[in-house]
Write an enzyme that holds these catalytic residues in place. Sequence first.
Site, short mmCIF file in Angstrom:
data_model
loop_
_atom_site.label_atom_id
_atom_site.label_comp_id
_atom_site.label_asym_id
_atom_site.label_seq_id
_atom_site.Cartn_x
_atom_site.Cartn_y
_atom_site.Cartn_z
N GLU A 15 0.82 -1.21 0.00
CA GLU A 15 0.00 0.00 0.00
C GLU A 15 0.85 1.26 0.00
O GLU A 15 0.37 2.37 -0.25
CB GLU A 15 -0.94 0.00 1.21
CG GLU A 15 -0.29 0.31 2.56
CD GLU A 15 0.38 -0.90 3.17
OE1 GLU A 15 0.94 -0.77 4.26
OE2 GLU A 15 0.35 -1.98 2.54
N ASP A 49 10.59 28.96 -27.52
CA ASP A 49 10.37 30.15 -28.32
C ASP A 49 11.57 31.07 -28.16
O ASP A 49 12.36 30.91 -27.22
CB ASP A 49 9.08 30.83 -27.84
CG ASP A 49 8.68 32.00 -28.72
OD1 ASP A 49 9.03 31.98 -29.92
OD2 ASP A 49 8.03 32.92 -28.22
#
Length: 835
Positions: free
Chosen positions: A272, A314
């Site tokens: 778990e 860019d």
Amino acid sequence: MTPASAGLTEQEAGRRLAADGPNELPAAGPRRLWQIALEILREPMFGLLLAGGAVYAALGDLVSGVVLLAFASLSVSISIVQEIRSEKVLDALRAMTSPRALVIRDGRSRRIPGREVVRGDVVLVAEGNRIPADGVLLEARELLVDESMLTGESVAVAKRARASDAEGAGMRPGGENIPAVFSGSLVVRGTGVVLIQATGAATEIGRIGKSLASIDAATPRLALETRRLVRLFAVGGLLASVAVIVTYGLLRGSWLDAALAGIAVGMAMLPEEFPLVLAVFMTMGAWRISQARVLTRRATAIETLGAATVLCTDKTGTLTRNQMTVQECVAVDGSDRAQLLRWAELACVPEAFDPMDRAIAQAASVQTEGRSLVRGYALSADLLAVTQVWRVPGEARLVVAAKGAPEAIMDLCRLAPDAAGSIRDTVEALGTRGVRVLGVAHGVSGEGPLPDSPRGYTFQWAGLVGLADPLRPEVPGAIAECLAAGIRVVMITGDHPTTAQAIAREAGLPADTVVTGRELSDLSDAALRERVASVGVFARILPEQKLRIVEALQARGEVVAMTGDGVNDAPSLKRADIGIAMGGRGTDVAREASSIVLLDDDFGSVVRTVRLGRRIYDNLRKAMGYIVAVHVPIAGIALLPLLTGLPLILLPVHIAFLEMIIDPACSVAFEAEHEEPDVMTRPPRAPDARLFSASMLAGSVLQGVAALSVTAAVYLLAVQRGMPEEEVRTLAFFTLVLSNLGLIVANRSFRGHPFDFLTGGNRVLLGIQVLTIAFLAATVTVPSVRRLFGFGAMHWDDVLMVALACTLLALTLALLRLARRTWERTSGRRFKTHS
């Protein structure tokens, strides 16, 4: 005023507003609390965490169930808080008010909110105004517009009035000397009258924004890995439980006891911690990177960025400042830089909004008080130059200054061919470096009637002024670090190829090959996939072409990160594996399409996030390896008494105690581990690399078997000596807990010394070790605690036995680490970090 510029009536404008809707882009409303919670709970990591807690509670192990559900609730709460914080920051970034527009309605001018502009409206624009919608120019006077938000090109473009009613339709942003203007662009000089032709989603911005809906965001690879792990261990746990039931039933004959034993072993083996670890690591990662002013809209994006193989960036506003500055001054012989800048500043429009004029004024830093403008001559089609005539204190005659295209200024100065040729050579040399060059001239005039044209003055050549959008100072270092980390950086810009190539070289990017948008449009998808492998700079690229480049890289198996700030970047930001938007000046559309937002627009933050992403992945693998290793001795010790009929060791309280060590160790302690020394000098992991590989599983199981062997040896030796059951349990449990601490240390570093059992500055780990040993001591010294745990007395010979066993385990684990590294060197593979 032309008949068309009389404008609409208020009644007609209202009708069109009702028919077409407001002049704004459709945007999703803010997510409600329950929506955020539902999205988080849909993640496999949280689903398994909550399901595990429910299973424990249903089987009667309320302590473990409550602890597990408490961890689940805490993790979900932290993630919800992080998501809400992200939404609030984005709301604040969107909070800029809608620009207002000056329109002609019923023949009169009035200012209205930009969202109320409709088709057919006539809008008056001037310096500093945002164009509220797409339209065509009815009138234009020296109009210069910055369309970088749509095109990515930093240089403003000139506009003119339309020559016919049909002109202007179908034009795209970025065109020089066209009559079309577009929503969101900024007027930097001049005035104009715009007839609105499209609003809202029908504009060029709207078209880009609308295309985002058809683009599927890339699924985070960690999410895919999580789902795979959940399926893998669910099947493994089920098979283990069935095997125990069958084996126990055949050996003992009691199938009811066999079923209970199978459930018990399944609970001991249930990992778990996997979803707990993933939840904590992602949440803590988002918190850590927020300290560097980076907002994570999707926590898994940080880890994914650590796996990036290509970073598409860019140019304008990302690598550069998107702010013109004076880069070069080439003064005429006998003059100096200060004098040249003074003449250039005198040639600028007073209180200019044009970025180049503002840059010149800032560089000149001259005293402007007391002077007055007598006359100005605007840029014209036959003379690409601006001329200003001034009355300056201390000057007996009027001062005349001109600046513009070098050829135009040379023409005004009537230079000799030899001098003009030398200047052209200088202009060409500056142009190859991405510098925009202006010629500057000066002269004087009497107070009488002034000429109708600048050609009527006598000018002297003053020199050349070169302007450029400068590189951000942090960019070369950040790019060098990316390249050292094996991350390829590709520039994609709408700017001119020469400018793009110059900036790329300055930034340290390979710029030998440049592909333009026109060349790219001629390539098929297959050809583009081949071409993107070697091209470092793409110039004159349209928005849809940016998307094609990203998809071509992904088709090659690359993990693509994309940075940007403009509307034109939004589709590729959404499609990339990791979209990174600039938060300070970035558009709303870009921020909404991204998964990471740089709040301070610092390109270096991208590298810091890559570093953190790699650290998260490394530490996640360490934690995963530890979880597998620690469950082997726990499951083995739970199973051993069932198969041998010897006294039980692990009771529910013991499992709960172990969980108190395992859960914080595998989550918080491993998350706090420092980065590996080679974190930014090794290549990215393979895109198809598994978070939990077969080699990693084998290594973890070997560690677990070593811990199980030592614990089982102590247990069996204690039984053989005829010790009471409580003392047998005490020795075995102490050995198991200390073996657990040994497994933590053995997995905390990939590159540490094989015999390094120190905490290495990890305060969380040190705290776990100190508290664990203190609590162990309490279990045999405090009578009430000893009774709770079912322990017996601990004698000095018992302590010596446990110490020798743990020393043997430490040596075994160190030798396993040493063997692993030897195998790495000989095989050329990375067992943990790159497998």
